[in-house]
Design a protein around this motif. Structure first.
Motif, short mmCIF file in Angstrom:
data_model
loop_
_atom_site.label_atom_id
_atom_site.label_comp_id
_atom_site.label_asym_id
_atom_site.label_seq_id
_atom_site.Cartn_x
_atom_site.Cartn_y
_atom_site.Cartn_z
N UNK A 467 56.51 46.84 -5.98
CA UNK A 467 55.34 47.61 -6.39
C UNK A 467 54.58 48.08 -5.15
N UNK A 468 54.38 49.39 -5.05
CA UNK A 468 53.89 49.98 -3.81
C UNK A 468 52.62 50.77 -4.05
N UNK A 469 51.65 50.60 -3.15
CA UNK A 469 50.39 51.35 -3.18
C UNK A 469 50.25 52.12 -1.88
N UNK A 470 50.10 53.42 -1.99
CA UNK A 470 49.97 54.30 -0.82
C UNK A 470 48.51 54.65 -0.60
N UNK A 471 48.04 54.45 0.63
CA UNK A 471 46.72 54.91 1.02
C UNK A 471 46.86 55.93 2.13
N UNK A 472 46.97 57.18 1.74
CA UNK A 472 47.18 58.26 2.71
C UNK A 472 45.86 58.98 2.93
N UNK A 473 45.27 58.76 4.09
CA UNK A 473 43.99 59.37 4.41
C UNK A 473 44.14 60.64 5.24
N UNK A 474 45.35 60.88 5.72
CA UNK A 474 45.59 62.01 6.61
C UNK A 474 46.13 63.22 5.87
N UNK A 475 47.02 63.02 4.90
CA UNK A 475 47.52 64.11 4.08
C UNK A 475 47.24 63.78 2.63
N UNK A 509 59.29 56.82 -12.98
CA UNK A 509 59.53 55.45 -13.42
C UNK A 509 59.36 54.43 -12.29
N UNK A 510 59.25 54.90 -11.05
CA UNK A 510 59.09 53.97 -9.93
C UNK A 510 57.71 53.32 -9.97
N UNK A 511 57.59 52.06 -9.57
CA UNK A 511 56.28 51.38 -9.52
C UNK A 511 55.49 51.82 -8.29
N UNK A 512 55.10 53.08 -8.27
CA UNK A 512 54.46 53.69 -7.11
C UNK A 512 53.09 54.22 -7.50
N UNK A 513 52.07 53.89 -6.70
CA UNK A 513 50.70 54.30 -6.98
C UNK A 513 50.07 54.84 -5.70
N UNK A 514 49.04 55.69 -5.87
CA UNK A 514 48.37 56.32 -4.75
C UNK A 514 46.87 56.10 -4.85
N UNK A 515 46.24 55.77 -3.73
CA UNK A 515 44.79 55.75 -3.67
C UNK A 515 44.29 57.19 -3.53
N UNK A 516 43.15 57.48 -4.15
CA UNK A 516 42.64 58.85 -4.16
C UNK A 516 41.77 59.16 -2.95
N UNK A 517 41.70 58.28 -1.99
CA UNK A 517 40.88 58.53 -0.81
C UNK A 517 41.54 59.58 0.08
N UNK A 518 40.72 60.33 0.78
CA UNK A 518 41.22 61.30 1.76
C UNK A 518 40.15 61.48 2.83
N UNK A 519 40.57 61.44 4.07
CA UNK A 519 39.61 61.54 5.17
C UNK A 519 39.02 60.19 5.51
N UNK A 520 37.91 60.18 6.18
CA UNK A 520 37.29 58.95 6.66
C UNK A 520 36.75 58.12 5.49
N UNK A 521 37.04 56.82 5.52
CA UNK A 521 36.63 55.93 4.44
C UNK A 521 36.08 54.63 5.00
N UNK A 543 50.53 50.59 2.04
CA UNK A 543 50.67 51.38 3.27
C UNK A 543 49.35 52.07 3.55
N UNK A 544 48.83 51.88 4.75
CA UNK A 544 47.59 52.52 5.18
C UNK A 544 47.94 53.50 6.29
N UNK A 545 47.75 54.78 6.02
CA UNK A 545 48.07 55.85 6.97
C UNK A 545 46.84 56.73 7.17
N UNK A 546 46.04 56.47 8.18
CA UNK A 546 46.26 55.55 9.27
C UNK A 546 44.96 54.88 9.65
N UNK A 547 45.02 53.98 10.66
CA UNK A 547 43.87 53.16 11.02
C UNK A 547 42.70 53.99 11.52
N UNK A 548 42.98 55.07 12.25
CA UNK A 548 41.90 55.84 12.86
C UNK A 548 40.94 56.41 11.82
N UNK A 549 41.47 56.72 10.61
CA UNK A 549 40.61 57.26 9.57
C UNK A 549 39.74 56.18 8.93
#
Length: 720
Positions: A467-475, A509-521, A543-549
């Motif tokens: 089970x995967x959670x994506x936190x993409x703040x850059x794209x 069907x994949x256990x894949x989820x996305x956080x709705x954040x974008x940009x600095x948080x 996954x946190x992409x990336x630390x600078x944000x």
């Protein structure tokens, strides 16, 4: 979506049902429950409910709209159990403290008609509530709205009709009705085992390796046989009237080993299948239950021990919080989810949801396989259940308590190493696998493809049930999902739009989820969302992409390196406490183009590399355009210390990285031969010849290289 699965099995559901209703998955699989967005609606009685509308069911639609499935929303206001108790006291609502829920009288049933004085369950972690008598459920904010209305209108209960369904589209209504008809059709077409000839029943049991499960046990649990596909049918009875809500079909497939591979198909779709198989057989006064990860295991435990046993709807990978109220009555819960280390890890996670003090865990081992195998092997079930280990937390432990754990890791070295990558065998060779509770730091030059690479690595694990959670703040999430879908389909879908729905259905069907954040948080908001997702969806990988944000919203008066250290420490603590793997992408310092990155190249202080269990560096030779330009280097591996580097090839058509053919970029050294002796033919000789040719060619190029004056003189001659 489901046809590719069925081609691997021994049966074909295509003959008996349309593909929209049979949602099949191969075991083991992981699915998180997808909570429907609930809004309170102004009912006909004119009650003021803050202008919101509830909807109690979620249906799939092809319309272009934002769906709750694709995001993991952060709780609007994180609630604590103390806040919940204080609020209920202010409303003069009696309650008593349960293991994972607070029990209160239901406000959706007339006082005179209440069968159970405490039928309303409020989750201590999230505040979500469920009324077992009416199946009304909602968020903590929804419950507050209802209580405010009751107090304002001076009523002692609210009708369940206040919770109205979200307006469904015509397609959604038709699909839901067809699913219900499909459930009834499969159930009515299936045959009880007592009605089968003895030889046919024995043949089916042999195929599923349940020869020691009696017909009486199968009849008591309501298990039937669906002859068109030779599948076992497990019913789901629920609701106040205990009506048939759904079915699960299980087919068996032979393998090269002695074991059988099972394929599951559920109606309705898997994210709406909230069944605890075996629950209708549990008495109201039963105080002990065995929680299993498979329906066949529940049959084996019940027959061998006589104890109440139930099975999770999606195996040992997910325990939806909506099921917790149904387990509140038990004073002791024994978790026997399987016979492997992944089931053991899941048992420890689930015991936190259920309450550590009442949970006992069956540790896997040679003498403690999964219940179905234990029954076939004639194991002593009573001894296994009694030897279950209490899950209560101990601040101090001795080696005597750790002894079995150490032995288990020595015996199950491959399983302890974690989930293996399918697309990156070299990564398996170095890191051995993907493990819970670790922190991975990943870096690489700007523009080298960090996001593309890490998305494929995460997709590889997600396809194996992580089970995967994506936190993409850059794209944004749409672009990230497009990249991952392209990697999943291994082709550019913009050139094959007719295949989009096919691949999108499988990808969904994949256990894949996305956080709705974008940009600095803010780091606090992100951690609250991650904790919320781990609890609700049993997330194993973030996954946190990336630390600078993550650093933009912090106090600017504080040193930026101190802020970074604080954030890294927070992620380290989260990974350990939540038993969840966190992959943190960090940009490197600026380096010269001709220099390779090192661990010290990670931006910030040394805390990132110190706290990390694994450090991965995507190396890129910017001055090289041929194959072998990129490579992945593992510079830290806390698990066993192995480090190394291997080349990567980027396939632009599918946006994937694949390891090149072994030896493609390697040149063997050839010993010098005596004068007059020819070199040996073979790989080494050919390599030496190629090197010599390259050197001669470079020498000729350097000799023929002209100065600007010579070039000008040559141009004048050409004009003449």
């Amino acid at each position: 979506m489901w046809r590719s699965w069925l081609q691997r099995g021994t049966t074909c559901l295509l003959q008996v049902a349309p593909p929209r209703f049979l949602h099949q998955r191969r075991l083991p699989s992981v699915r998180g429950r997808l909570p429907a967005q609930r809004l309170l609606h102004r009912p006909p009685c004119g009650l003021e409910l803050r202008g919101k509308v509830y909807f109690l069911s979620q249906s799939r639609t092809r319309a272009y709209k934002k769906d709750a499935k694709s995001t993991v929303e952060c709780p609007v206001s994180p609630i604590t159990v103390t806040d919940i108790k204080q609020y209920l006291r202010t409303k003069e609502i009696s309650f008593h403290d349960g293991y994972s829920c607070l029990h209160a009288p239901s406000i959706f049933v007339e006082p005179s008609a209440r069968r159970d004085n405490f039928a309303l369950f409020v989750d201590k972690t999230t505040g979500q509530f469920l009324c077992k008598d009416t199946l009304v459920e909602g968020s903590w904010e929804d419950l507050q709205d209802c209580l405010e209305v009751m107090q304002k209108e001076e009523q002692d209960f609210l009708s369940p009709d206040v919770l109205l369904g979200y307006p469904e589209s015509l397609e959604e209504q038709e699909e839901r009705e067809r699913e219900l008809r499909e459930v009834q059709r499969i159930w009515s077409s299936s045959v009880p085992f007592s009605d089968l000839p003895e030889d046919e029943a024995q043949l089916v049991k042999t195929m599923f390796q349940i020869t020691k499960v009696s017909n009486a046990t199968l009849k008591r649990f309501g298990v039937r046989l669906f002859k068109p596909t030779k599948s076992l049918v497990f019913p789901w009875f629920g609701g106040p009237d205990s009506s048939l809500k759904g079915v699960k079909l299980l087919s068996a497939q032979s393998t090269n080993t002695d074991k059988v591979a099972y394929n599951e198909a559920t109606v309705p779709r898997c994210n709406s299948y909230y069944n605890l198989f075996g629950l209708p057989l549990v008495g109201r006064m039963d105080g002990e239950v065995v929680l299993t990860g498979h329906e066949l295991d529940a049959l084996a435990v019940s027959q061998a021990t006589g104890l109440p046993s139930v099975a999770l709807p999606r195996g040992a990978s997910c325990l939806p919080p909506v099921l917790l109220p149904y387990l509140e009555q038990f004073k002791r819960v024994t978790l026997w989810l399987g016979g492997d280390m992944r089931s053991w890890e899941a048992s420890k996670i689930f015991s936190r949801k259920l309450g550590l003090r009442r949970c006992s865990l069956v540790r896997p081992g040679e003498y403690r396989p999964c219940p179905a195998e234990a029954l076939a092997q004639g194991k002593n079930f009573g001894h296994i259940v009694k030897s279950a280990i209490p899950a209560a937390h101990k601040s101090i432990v001795s080696f005597k308590q750790l002894r079995e754990d150490v032995y288990g890791e020595l015996v199950n070295t491959e399983q302890v190493a974690g989930v293996k990558w399918g697309r990156f065998p070299e990564l398996n060779r170095i890191l051995k696998g993907h493990r819970r509770g670790e922190l991975t730091v990943f870096t690489g030059p700007t523009g080298s493809g960090k996001t593309t690479f890490i998305s494929e690595v995460a997709l590889d694990l997600c396809m194996q049930g992580v089970n995967t959670l994506w936190g993409s703040f850059e794209i944004n999430n749409v672009r990230l999902a497009k990249i991952m879908l392209t990697q999943f389909a291994m082709q550019r879908l913009e050139e094959n739009l007719e295949q989009y729905d096919f691949w999108a259905d499988k990808f969904e069907e994949l256990p894949l989820y996305f956080m709705t954040f974008h940009g600095q948080q803010n780091i606090k908001t992100v951690l609250e969302t991650m904790q919320h997702a781990v609890y609700l969806y049993d997330i194993n990988h973030v996954i946190i992409d990336n630390l600078q944000f993550m650093m933009g919203q912090e106090n600017l008066s504080v040193d930026k390196f101190a802020v970074q250290d604080h954030i890294i420490g927070a992620f380290r603590k989260f990974a350990t406490n939540s038993s969840c793997h966190v992959t943190l992408v960090i940009h490197p310092r600026k380096e010269e183009d001709d220099r390779e990155l090192q661990t010290a190249s990670i931006f910030g202080s040394a805390k990132a590399s110190q706290e990390a269990d694994n450090v991965l560096i995507l190396q890129e030779k910017k001055l090289v355009t041929c194959a072998g330009r990129r490579s992945l280097q593992v510079t830290k591996n806390r698990f066993d210390g192995d480090v190394g580097i291997f080349p990567l090839d980027f396939i632009k058509s599918s946006l994937t990285f694949a390891a090149p053919v072994k030896g493609k970029h390697r040149l063997k050294k050839v010993a010098a031969k005596p004068e007059g002796e020819e070199g040996e033919e073979g790989e080494g000789g050919e390599a030496a010849t190629k090197v010599a040719k390259v050197e001669v060619k470079n020498e000729k190029v350097s000799k023929t290289k002209k100065t600007p004056r010579a070039v000008a003189k040559g141009n004048e001659s050409a004009e003449k």
